[in-house]
Design an enzyme around this catalytic site. Sequence first.
Site, short mmCIF file in Angstrom:
data_model
loop_
_atom_site.label_atom_id
_atom_site.label_comp_id
_atom_site.label_asym_id
_atom_site.label_seq_id
_atom_site.Cartn_x
_atom_site.Cartn_y
_atom_site.Cartn_z
N ARG A 1 35.91 46.48 41.84
CA ARG A 1 36.07 45.95 43.20
C ARG A 1 36.56 47.00 44.19
O ARG A 1 36.64 46.72 45.37
CB ARG A 1 37.04 44.76 43.19
N GLN B 1 42.58 40.99 32.86
CA GLN B 1 41.36 40.77 33.65
C GLN B 1 40.30 41.80 33.25
O GLN B 1 39.18 41.73 33.73
CB GLN B 1 41.67 40.94 35.14
N HIS C 1 38.39 37.46 31.69
CA HIS C 1 37.03 37.71 32.16
C HIS C 1 36.09 38.10 31.02
O HIS C 1 35.01 38.62 31.26
CB HIS C 1 37.04 38.78 33.25
N CYS D 1 25.24 35.12 21.77
CA CYS D 1 24.23 34.16 22.19
C CYS D 1 24.92 33.07 23.01
O CYS D 1 25.95 32.54 22.60
CB CYS D 1 23.55 33.58 20.97
N CYS E 1 24.39 29.57 20.51
CA CYS E 1 25.05 29.40 19.20
C CYS E 1 26.23 30.35 19.01
O CYS E 1 26.89 30.30 17.98
CB CYS E 1 24.03 29.57 18.07
N SER F 1 47.15 45.31 38.60
CA SER F 1 46.31 44.28 39.22
C SER F 1 46.79 44.06 40.64
O SER F 1 47.99 43.99 40.89
CB SER F 1 46.39 42.96 38.45
N SER F 2 45.86 43.97 41.56
CA SER F 2 46.24 43.73 42.95
C SER F 2 46.42 42.23 43.20
O SER F 2 46.75 41.81 44.29
CB SER F 2 45.19 44.32 43.89
#
Length: 251
Positions: A38, A103, A123, A131, A134, A197-198
């Site tokens: 980002r 994250q 995330h 898959c 399954c 992390s922001s």
Amino acid sequence: MPADREISELARVIERARQAVVFTGGGISAESGIPDFRSPGGIWTRMAPIDFSDFLASEEARRETWRRRFEVDDMWCGANPNRGHRAVAELVRRGTVAAVVTQNIDGLHQASGVPAEQVIELHGNSTYAHCLDCRRRYEIAELRLAFERDGTAPVCGACGGWVKTATISFGQAMPVEAMRRAEIETLAADLFIVAGSSLVVYPAAGFPELAKHNGATLVIVNREPTGLDRVADLVLNRAIGETLGSAVGID
Ligand SMILES: [Zn+2]
């Protein structure tokens, strides 16, 4: 506060903790050379992300998703855990940190020695695929060989479902089980450390708020200011590896 006083204050807070959670974002992996998606110049500022519904609907979108994934592989090639990851792993080893909520999708916490069951990936994980129907697991290197040979997006050999990296795409629901576990760990913690992390991406960014409301000490280590700095007990706008490494006493 001078830098060395900040470090000793962080060391004191960690020493007092009985059960801590570390919450990590792109900032910690950036110190391993993995670009923050980002950030300015990050991948998502150069090309629009592919929505999950498009992945399901179109072979072209699936092919493009996989083409990008293999391109990212070439860029990340050789990325290793850094001092920040090692400091977190040491705190897990000592029993101070019960869970790492992340994250990040690069698997570097596991690579640094944190047992997989203590890493909660909000995330998902891009280092393998599965898959969508399954859940059978597939390895990226094998999928790449087939992709380069056939030029088609991978399909599950067992059930014919679409194979996708085990990440959460735009437009895909947050993983229920990971969110639930992260909440339980957050509510059990007396110390919550944000590292890199922001805190702009919700719902993930709600965990430090929850910890603080629940009475935990909140520490934020991030190069840039975050939206929660004003409620945190200790804020260090510094490099992650150097800061955590010094406070924990590992190189
Ligand atoms: Zn399948």
